[in-house]
Design an enzyme around this catalytic site. Sequence first.
Site, PDB file in Angstrom:
ATOM      1  N   SER A   1       0.272  -4.448 -10.783  1.00  0.00           N
ATOM      2  CA  SER A   1      -0.509  -5.464 -10.054  1.00  0.00           C
ATOM      3  C   SER A   1       0.338  -6.297  -9.095  1.00  0.00           C
ATOM      4  CB  SER A   1      -1.272  -6.351 -11.043  1.00  0.00           C
ATOM      5  OG  SER A   1      -2.180  -5.570 -11.810  1.00  0.00           O
TER       6      SER A   1
ATOM      7  N   GLY B   1       0.525   0.409  -6.919  1.00  0.00           N
ATOM      8  CA  GLY B   1      -0.645   1.277  -7.030  1.00  0.00           C
ATOM      9  C   GLY B   1      -1.740   0.801  -6.082  1.00  0.00           C
ATOM     10  N   GLY B   2      -2.660   0.014  -6.615  1.00  0.00           N
ATOM     11  CA  GLY B   2      -3.840  -0.425  -5.853  1.00  0.00           C
ATOM     12  C   GLY B   2      -3.517  -0.966  -4.465  1.00  0.00           C
TER      13      GLY B   2
ATOM     14  N   GLU C   1       0.191   6.634 -16.900  1.00  0.00           N
ATOM     15  CA  GLU C   1      -1.071   7.397 -16.929  1.00  0.00           C
ATOM     16  C   GLU C   1      -0.813   8.826 -17.369  1.00  0.00           C
ATOM     17  OE1 GLU C   1      -2.371   6.405 -12.955  1.00  0.00           O
ATOM     18  OE2 GLU C   1      -2.656   4.346 -13.624  1.00  0.00           O
TER      19      GLU C   1
ATOM     20  N   HIS D   1       4.982   8.357 -15.318  1.00  0.00           N
ATOM     21  CA  HIS D   1       4.021   7.265 -15.115  1.00  0.00           C
ATOM     22  C   HIS D   1       3.195   7.110 -16.391  1.00  0.00           C
ATOM     23  CE1 HIS D   1       0.666   4.927 -13.602  1.00  0.00           C
ATOM     24  NE2 HIS D   1       1.459   4.574 -12.602  1.00  0.00           N
TER      25      HIS D   1
ATOM     26  N   GLY E   1      -2.945  -1.919 -12.798  1.00  0.00           N
ATOM     27  CA  GLY E   1      -4.345  -1.860 -12.370  1.00  0.00           C
ATOM     28  C   GLY E   1      -5.238  -2.897 -13.029  1.00  0.00           C
TER      29      GLY E   1
ATOM     30  N   GLU F   1       7.223  -0.616 -15.654  1.00  0.00           N
ATOM     31  CA  GLU F   1       5.795  -0.836 -15.454  1.00  0.00           C
ATOM     32  C   GLU F   1       5.132  -1.146 -16.792  1.00  0.00           C
ATOM     33  OE1 GLU F   1       4.268   1.047 -11.626  1.00  0.00           O
ATOM     34  OE2 GLU F   1       4.147   2.584 -13.146  1.00  0.00           O
TER      35      GLU F   1
ATOM     36  N   ASN G   1       2.189   4.346  -4.736  1.00  0.00           N
ATOM     37  CA  ASN G   1       1.637   5.434  -5.548  1.00  0.00           C
ATOM     38  C   ASN G   1       0.139   5.479  -5.272  1.00  0.00           C
ATOM     39  OD1 ASN G   1       0.754   7.164  -7.529  1.00  0.00           O
ATOM     40  ND2 ASN G   1       1.204   5.807  -9.255  1.00  0.00           N
ATOM     41  N   TRP G   2      -0.264   6.422  -4.431  1.00  0.00           N
ATOM     42  CA  TRP G   2      -1.668   6.476  -4.009  1.00  0.00           C
ATOM     43  C   TRP G   2      -2.567   7.013  -5.122  1.00  0.00           C
ATOM     44  CZ3 TRP G   2      -1.468   8.769   1.709  1.00  0.00           C
ATOM     45  CH2 TRP G   2      -0.720   7.897   2.508  1.00  0.00           C
ATOM     46  N   LYS G   3      -1.985   7.533  -6.177  1.00  0.00           N
ATOM     47  CA  LYS G   3      -2.742   8.144  -7.292  1.00  0.00           C
ATOM     48  C   LYS G   3      -3.745   9.176  -6.741  1.00  0.00           C
ATOM     49  CE  LYS G   3      -1.995   4.002  -9.991  1.00  0.00           C
ATOM     50  NZ  LYS G   3      -2.379   3.218 -11.137  1.00  0.00           N
TER      51      LYS G   3
HETATM   52  C1  PEP Z   1       1.042   1.984 -10.736  1.00  0.00           C
HETATM   53  O1  PEP Z   1       0.108   2.697 -11.046  1.00  0.00           O
HETATM   54  O2  PEP Z   1       2.176   2.466 -10.661  1.00  0.00           O
HETATM   55  C2  PEP Z   1       0.760   0.585 -10.467  1.00  0.00           C
HETATM   56  C3  PEP Z   1       1.753  -0.250 -10.518  1.00  0.00           C
HETATM   57  O3  PEP Z   1      -0.555   0.240 -10.206  1.00  0.00           O
HETATM   58  P1  PEP Z   1      -1.098  -1.196  -9.744  1.00  0.00           P
HETATM   59  O4  PEP Z   1      -0.182  -1.712  -8.660  1.00  0.00           O
HETATM   60  O5  PEP Z   1      -2.464  -0.950  -9.245  1.00  0.00           O
HETATM   61  O6  PEP Z   1      -1.062  -2.077 -10.944  1.00  0.00           O
END
Ligand code: PEP
Length: 253
Positions: A212, A233-234, A97, A95, A173, A167, A9-11
């Site tokens: 994470s 994500g990251g 967010e 998600h 994050g 999640e 997920n490049w956001k």
């Molecule tokens: C996400 O936003 O779906 C996610 C899991 O982010 P991160 O891996 O950065 O925690």
Amino acid sequence: MRGYLVAGNWKMNGSTAASAELVDRIIAGAPASELVELLVCPPFPYISQVADKLGGSKVRLGAQNVSEHESGAFTGETAGSMLRELGCEYVIVGHSERRALMGETSLIVALKFQAAQQAGMTPILCVGETLEQREAGQTEAVIDEQLQAVLELAGIEAFNSAVIAYEPVWAIGTGMTATPEQAQDVHRHIRATLESLHESVAEGVKILYGGSVKGDNAGGLFSNPDIDGGLIGGASLKSTDFLAIAQAAVELV
Ligand code: PEP
């Protein structure tokens, strides 16, 4: 065997140049295993470009959001049919967010889940609790409510062509990953909930963990019986990190 899905997920990150470079590197390093599928979900403006690059590669394409509406006067929204036309096979819905920052309720998320399927895409339904909810012992109740909204609208059979991502909001994050035991417990709860409605649907659905995930903790998470990969994500923004997570899955098949 369900196999693994490792989804990036490049956001809201990147640029034309950065997206091109990232996807090129992922294609070049993608594992050959039939049981480990890689997926990238770029921001909308780069979907077309990434689709062209993916061409015949085995890396799949997805989007980060979809409108619950089919078409019409919804300024700024994107219909499922448009994403499908560009080559998206998956779309992330619900998600945390979007639930927290864009006010998406469980009903809206359920409508988006349905819209994705109606457009011929596989929804990745995100569920998860906040730290306060976990500390108050409400984790399962929160997930039940998020799952129930989709079950009520779309029915259990809809999970034949869906993915779920657990999640925990406190792990997204933050660098605070759920322990493999914490994650497996919630994944088991999700699968058991589906099992109580339809055993073979529950057996077939992939449940990803997100929060994470990195190359050095992915193996411990993915080795659990109900964890079928990750929503990343990251670490999906650096090809070496993303591919290290994919490699952790390869080592388990
Ligand atoms: C996400 O936003 O779906 C996610 C899991 O982010 P991160 O891996 O950065 O925690």
